[in-house]
Design a protein around this motif. Sequence first.
Motif, PDB file in Angstrom:
ATOM      1  N   ASP A   1      43.486  29.934  28.479  1.00  8.04           N
ATOM      2  CA  ASP A   1      42.801  30.904  29.333  1.00  8.04           C
ATOM      3  C   ASP A   1      41.877  31.777  28.480  1.00  8.04           C
ATOM      4  OD1 ASP A   1      44.444  29.801  31.200  1.00  8.04           O
ATOM      5  OD2 ASP A   1      45.678  31.595  31.513  1.00  8.04           O
TER       6      ASP A   1
ATOM      7  N   PHE B   1      37.070  40.494  32.610  1.00  8.56           N
ATOM      8  CA  PHE B   1      37.648  39.447  33.457  1.00  8.56           C
ATOM      9  C   PHE B   1      38.242  38.370  32.571  1.00  8.56           C
ATOM     10  CE2 PHE B   1      33.260  38.273  32.643  1.00  8.56           C
ATOM     11  CZ  PHE B   1      33.305  36.907  32.381  1.00  8.56           C
TER      12      PHE B   1
ATOM     13  N   HIS C   1      40.939  31.521  34.145  1.00  6.83           N
ATOM     14  CA  HIS C   1      42.154  30.714  34.036  1.00  6.83           C
ATOM     15  C   HIS C   1      42.136  29.646  35.113  1.00  6.83           C
ATOM     16  CE1 HIS C   1      44.085  32.675  37.509  1.00  6.83           C
ATOM     17  NE2 HIS C   1      43.787  33.853  36.985  1.00  6.83           N
TER      18      HIS C   1
ATOM     19  N   ASN D   1      39.214  35.706  37.266  1.00  7.20           N
ATOM     20  CA  ASN D   1      40.153  36.740  37.693  1.00  7.20           C
ATOM     21  C   ASN D   1      39.634  38.080  37.191  1.00  7.20           C
ATOM     22  OD1 ASN D   1      42.272  38.393  38.337  1.00  7.20           O
ATOM     23  ND2 ASN D   1      43.865  37.104  37.436  1.00  7.20           N
ATOM     24  N   GLN D   2      39.130  38.892  38.111  1.00  2.00           N
ATOM     25  CA  GLN D   2      38.572  40.208  37.775  1.00  2.00           C
ATOM     26  C   GLN D   2      39.219  41.231  38.709  1.00  2.00           C
ATOM     27  OE1 GLN D   2      34.306  40.200  37.435  1.00  2.00           O
ATOM     28  NE2 GLN D   2      34.141  42.403  37.591  1.00  2.00           N
ATOM     29  N   PRO D   3      40.446  41.678  38.393  1.00  2.00           N
ATOM     30  CA  PRO D   3      41.206  42.483  39.343  1.00  2.00           C
ATOM     31  C   PRO D   3      40.658  43.881  39.587  1.00  2.00           C
ATOM     32  CG  PRO D   3      42.390  42.281  37.262  1.00  2.00           C
ATOM     33  CD  PRO D   3      41.216  41.345  37.179  1.00  2.00           C
TER      34      PRO D   3
ATOM     35  N   LEU E   1      39.129  35.141  42.082  1.00  2.00           N
ATOM     36  CA  LEU E   1      40.483  35.300  42.586  1.00  2.00           C
ATOM     37  C   LEU E   1      40.670  36.724  43.083  1.00  2.00           C
ATOM     38  CD1 LEU E   1      43.260  33.929  42.944  1.00  2.00           C
ATOM     39  CD2 LEU E   1      43.888  34.878  40.711  1.00  2.00           C
ATOM     40  N   ARG E   2      40.663  36.885  44.397  1.00  2.00           N
ATOM     41  CA  ARG E   2      40.953  38.162  45.058  1.00  2.00           C
ATOM     42  C   ARG E   2      40.048  39.292  44.567  1.00  2.00           C
ATOM     43  NH1 ARG E   2      47.561  37.429  44.703  1.00  2.00           N
ATOM     44  NH2 ARG E   2      47.627  35.582  46.051  1.00  2.00           N
ATOM     45  N   LYS E   3      38.786  38.976  44.364  1.00  2.00           N
ATOM     46  CA  LYS E   3      37.828  39.960  43.866  1.00  2.00           C
ATOM     47  C   LYS E   3      37.391  40.878  44.992  1.00  2.00           C
ATOM     48  CE  LYS E   3      34.679  41.572  40.899  1.00  2.00           C
ATOM     49  NZ  LYS E   3      34.330  42.787  41.635  1.00  2.00           N
TER      50      LYS E   3
ATOM     51  N   ARG F   1      48.880  30.046  39.698  1.00  2.00           N
ATOM     52  CA  ARG F   1      48.173  30.083  38.415  1.00  2.00           C
ATOM     53  C   ARG F   1      48.594  28.883  37.567  1.00  2.00           C
ATOM     54  NH1 ARG F   1      46.728  35.401  34.879  1.00  2.00           N
ATOM     55  NH2 ARG F   1      45.852  34.340  33.047  1.00  2.00           N
TER      56      ARG F   1
ATOM     57  N   GLY G   1      40.627  32.077  46.721  1.00  2.00           N
ATOM     58  CA  GLY G   1      40.502  33.409  46.158  1.00  2.00           C
ATOM     59  C   GLY G   1      40.564  34.533  47.158  1.00  2.00           C
TER      60      GLY G   1
END
Length: 476
Positions: free
Chosen positions: A61, A70, A73, A93-95, A177-179, A283, A359
Amino acid sequence: MLARGAIGARLAESAASGPTAVEPPDVHAWLAEQRERAWMHVERVPLADLRGWAADPETGDIGHRSGKFFTVHGIDVRDPAGPVPGWSQPIINQPEVGVLGIAVAEFDGVLHLLMQAKAEPGNCNGVQLSPTVQATRSNYTRVHGGAAVPYLEHFLEPDPARVIADVRQSEQGAWFLRKRNRNMVIELDSSELDSSELDSSEVDSGGADGSTAARDGFCWLTLATVRRLLAEDDLINMDARTVLSCLPLPLPGEADDGSLHPTRELLSWITSARTAAEIDVRRSPLRGLTGWSQADGAIRHDSGLFFEVVGVSVRACGREVAEWTQPMLAVRDVGLVAFLVRRIGGVQHALLQVRPEPGCLDVAELAPTVQCTPANYGFLPAEARPRFLDAVLSAPAERVLFDATMSEEGGRFYHARTRYLVVEDSAADTGPTGDLERAGFKWVALHQAADLVRHSHYLNIQARSLLACLPGRADG
């Protein structure tokens, strides 16, 4: 004091205005000047050569040494009810939640939007028009050690009385992913933006009294001008389009007036689809991801389709940081999104689908009638070919109400472009009918869609981009 009055009516006046003295006399000439001044040199480099980024020795990753920005992965997706029941892919993945904000102010009785000429490494043409503020949390907290984000102070703790729109919205559910980003429109008093707050070197344009001064790289535009520019390829960036879709513009119809389906029915439809979806996203290590291989410093799908993970090295003038490297997703082919529209009972409707994506924060969101990359369907099974794709592609020119190819988010996607279409259904004047509705598709009145955008996670980024292009075009 801020100008008072119904904000929808004032936005409508701005959308109907002619050229004003506040705007650049020639927006294209102004943009050309900005491209000369805010240049950016982008070079593809191997992922292993990215400075400040490293692949985890166990998973592969890719992450930044700060632990911010970010990561890239892998995910394994299982969707038993879908045409493709399972696949694996890289994803960003950028939470952290960023800020996308447009400031508006009234000059000579007309609302103007403060737009920024911003270069992004993924833009195919360098500079595009972007929101006043476009910044991730890592950027505006200056993890990169660079300069501050101009005008940010107006958006972090806004006066509630000045807020026109403020809603968290998603981005591409196939690649993020869930941005989420906070989409904002804030009205400012023009006296807060006079030249006294700016260094003389920063003032780019302004009126005789200085009240319309903007920092270098920014300009004031009416909504009418912005709408005209939306019809041009690769000019208004994705972040600006999503914020524009949140503007509370008046559209024909109120509440459920003239809509084929009451809003309560649409909300129940979306909730039922989300509840019934069996999509499972887990993941997975990027190294050894099924169907993907690393070669020549990039990560690619074995078919040669979809997208690849690449590295870029950037040198820039006019950005908070002058040099950096980063990973990006490089999309292989031009995408296509389209609305089929039809006037039902005198009110314009668009045919929307409930679309699960790996996502999505809440499983699925409303998407355009067609959302795909046509070139991928030689690899995918025949049953995966999107409904209505052939109808959209074969529509005669007289039924095409909007057609422009626009860039996707240039900070994370390298040369990702999508053709945006609005096509009038061939049965447009046949009256109330559900003859095109299938499982997962319903006619939604445009004013209903606009109301849903004022809430989080109902319309996806592609649908919001098209909605931003539609006001003023609903009558054809």
